[in-house]
Design a protein around this motif. Structure first.
Motif, PDB file in Angstrom:
ATOM      1  N   PRO A  25       0.808  -1.229   0.000  1.00  0.00           N
ATOM      2  CA  PRO A  25       0.000   0.000   0.000  1.00  0.00           C
ATOM      3  C   PRO A  25       0.839   1.275   0.000  1.00  0.00           C
ATOM      4  N   ALA A  26       2.019   1.228   0.610  1.00  0.00           N
ATOM      5  CA  ALA A  26       2.858   2.425   0.645  1.00  0.00           C
ATOM      6  C   ALA A  26       3.313   2.826  -0.757  1.00  0.00           C
ATOM      7  N   ALA A  27       3.579   1.830  -1.611  1.00  0.00           N
ATOM      8  CA  ALA A  27       3.983   2.143  -2.986  1.00  0.00           C
ATOM      9  C   ALA A  27       2.857   2.820  -3.741  1.00  0.00           C
ATOM     10  N   VAL A  28       1.625   2.371  -3.521  1.00  0.00           N
ATOM     11  CA  VAL A  28       0.479   2.995  -4.184  1.00  0.00           C
ATOM     12  C   VAL A  28       0.232   4.403  -3.648  1.00  0.00           C
ATOM     13  N   SER A  29       0.390   4.579  -2.354  1.00  0.00           N
ATOM     14  CA  SER A  29       0.124   5.901  -1.769  1.00  0.00           C
ATOM     15  C   SER A  29       1.072   6.960  -2.316  1.00  0.00           C
ATOM     16  N   ALA A  30       2.271   6.548  -2.754  1.00  0.00           N
ATOM     17  CA  ALA A  30       3.202   7.522  -3.328  1.00  0.00           C
ATOM     18  C   ALA A  30       2.627   8.170  -4.579  1.00  0.00           C
ATOM     19  N   ALA A  31       1.783   7.432  -5.312  1.00  0.00           N
ATOM     20  CA  ALA A  31       1.159   7.965  -6.526  1.00  0.00           C
ATOM     21  C   ALA A  31      -0.278   8.412  -6.293  1.00  0.00           C
ATOM     22  N   GLY A  32      -0.736   8.386  -5.058  1.00  0.00           N
ATOM     23  CA  GLY A  32      -2.142   8.638  -4.772  1.00  0.00           C
ATOM     24  C   GLY A  32      -2.638  10.000  -5.207  1.00  0.00           C
ATOM     25  N   ARG A  33      -1.836  11.034  -5.007  1.00  0.00           N
ATOM     26  CA  ARG A  33      -2.283  12.382  -5.366  1.00  0.00           C
ATOM     27  C   ARG A  33      -2.549  12.493  -6.864  1.00  0.00           C
ATOM     28  N   ALA A  34      -1.692  11.898  -7.673  1.00  0.00           N
ATOM     29  CA  ALA A  34      -1.886  11.954  -9.121  1.00  0.00           C
ATOM     30  C   ALA A  34      -2.994  11.011  -9.580  1.00  0.00           C
ATOM     31  N   LEU A  35      -3.132   9.842  -8.921  1.00  0.00           N
ATOM     32  CA  LEU A  35      -4.192   8.912  -9.295  1.00  0.00           C
ATOM     33  C   LEU A  35      -5.576   9.520  -9.084  1.00  0.00           C
ATOM     34  N   ALA A  36      -5.686  10.508  -8.210  1.00  0.00           N
ATOM     35  CA  ALA A  36      -6.978  11.124  -7.924  1.00  0.00           C
ATOM     36  C   ALA A  36      -7.533  11.889  -9.110  1.00  0.00           C
ATOM     37  N   TRP A  37      -6.655  12.308 -10.050  1.00  0.00           N
ATOM     38  CA  TRP A  37      -7.163  13.104 -11.181  1.00  0.00           C
ATOM     39  C   TRP A  37      -6.736  12.578 -12.550  1.00  0.00           C
ATOM     40  N   HIS A  38      -5.702  11.784 -12.628  1.00  0.00           N
ATOM     41  CA  HIS A  38      -5.188  11.390 -13.939  1.00  0.00           C
ATOM     42  C   HIS A  38      -6.136  10.411 -14.633  1.00  0.00           C
ATOM     43  N   PRO A  39      -6.349  10.540 -15.958  1.00  0.00           N
ATOM     44  CA  PRO A  39      -7.289   9.660 -16.659  1.00  0.00           C
ATOM     45  C   PRO A  39      -6.760   8.280 -16.986  1.00  0.00           C
TER      46      PRO A  39
END
Length: 391
Positions: A190-204
């Motif tokens: 989960p920590a690896a995913v959270s590193a990209a979480g901010r961008a995953l919230a908006w990227h298509p």
């Protein structure tokens, strides 16, 4: 010093590549990720990968490579999500520019890798980098094949990593797992995913988002723009294999290495040059990228095609019996207006321009042209993202 990570297909691959980097590297330092500026048509209405001349505010990073910063901007009419990713991802994003040919691209990757530690890790989300060229769902082989060929020419140690087999909707999971037989996958946390979480919230991106959802435990059926996919126990895996083995699967990469295309002074519509230069011709024209995108068919001249016309559509043609012709299926995304339908109906961006003679088939999908829609994870509703957030 760190390895150079190469996001094989451009588009949303840098998000998944960051998750892979956080999985493969214990150090939390900013990953060095090289990627194409090759986006889906909702983001970039032009054709083909963008080069240095299509951006302002690029900076220099490892090996003198052009890099993105939050202040970087795409020159209109081009568009790119990479400046925003440079803001929201804990990574250094380098621009790969294939417009000068395969040898120049190999030199660019080699210089960046030598400056960062001398090792290359290619990351492909979904696994179409292992294409055999005959899969019915294949739609974006060019960028991946070019990446394999260029990294081979560097002569540097290179490993290919396939993340989330089948999640790009191009090759089914069973076929890919057969090609990855004997490979023991890494499983991100989960920590690896959270590193990209901010961008995953908006990227298509769909493939990277689905891989992140699978890592976090999502399972079951998911419908994306063009596909119905299944998240399984194999979906969270990150499968490593040698570069030579990946090239052995990919006939486009092998053709590039046998007959590399000559350098071009003009920006090509496809980084692999014309079909004659690769010895392989796509069966379905389209645009490269992840789920919901098609590889743009290269032109024989290497020139950049014009943008679709916005002239009013012509009236639909009729058959000799006086009845309208039967429309053919259209699976593309909507924008502008389809010839053969009313001026108020959005149409597929890949439909032909209105012109005299038989009308283009009307699009079977109608969606507002000012938003991007995607499915983030099973059980989540389709979300709308304004285009203004992507510039």
């Amino acid at each position: 010093m760190s390895d150079l990570y190469v996001a094989a297909g451009g588009g949303g691959d840098p998000l998944g590549t960051l998750i892979a980097a956080r999985t493969l590297t214990a150090a939390p330092e900013a990953a060095l990720i090289a990627t194409y500026a090759w986006e889906r048509p909702e983001v970039d209405p032009t054709h083909g990968p963008l080069g240095e001349e299509h951006f302002t505010g690029l900076v220099r990073d490892a090996g003198g490579a052009p890099a993105f910063s939050p202040a970087t901007r795409a020159r209109r009419p081009a568009g790119s999500t990479l400046p925003a990713l440079a803001r929201d991802l804990p990574a250094r994003l380098l621009l790969l520019d294939p417009s000068r040919g395969l040898q120049a691209l190999a030199g660019q990757i080699g210089a960046a890798a030598a400056a960062s530690g001398g090792r290359i890790r290619i990351v492909d989300i979904g696994g179409d980098i292992l294409t055999h060229g005959d899969e019915p769902g294949l739609c974006s082989p060019f960028g991946d094949a070019l990446t394999l060929a260029a990294c081979h020419l560097t002569g540097l140690p290179t490993t290919v990593h396939v993340a989330g087999p089948g999640l790009d909707g191009e090759i089914d999971e069973r076929s890919l797992l057969g090609r990855l037989a004997g490979r023991h996958p890494h499983i991100p946390g989960p920590a690896a995913v959270s590193a990209a979480g901010r961008a995953l919230a908006w990227h298509p991106s769909e493939a990277s988002a689905l891989w992140a959802a699978a890592v976090l435990g999502a399972r079951g059926s998911v419908r994306t723009v063009n596909h119905a996919l299944e998240l399984t126990e194999a979906s969270p895996g990150l499968y490593p294999l040698p570069l030579a083995e990946a090239i052995g699967h990919n006939p486009v990469a092998r053709a590039l290495l046998e007959r590399p295309p000559p350098p071009s002074r003009r920006r090509p519509t496809s980084p692999t040059g014309s079909p004659a230069s690769t010895g392989w011709r796509p069966s379905t024209p389209g645009r490269p990228g992840r789920t919901g995108r098609r590889a743009q068919s290269p032109s024989s001249t290497g020139t950049r095609p014009s943008r679709p016309s916005t002239r009013p559509p012509t009236a639909p043609a009729t058959s000799p019996s006086g009845s309208p012709p039967a429309p053919s299926a259209c699976t593309g995304r909507t924008s502008r207006t389809c010839a053969g339908s009313s001026a108020a109906t959005p149409r597929c961006s890949r439909c032909p321009e209105p012109r005299p003679g038989p009308a283009a088939p009307p699009c079977g999908r109608a969606r507002p042209p000012d938003v991007i829609r995607r499915t983030y994870a099973p059980g989540h509703s389709v979300r709308s993202i304004p285009n203004s957030t992507l510039s």
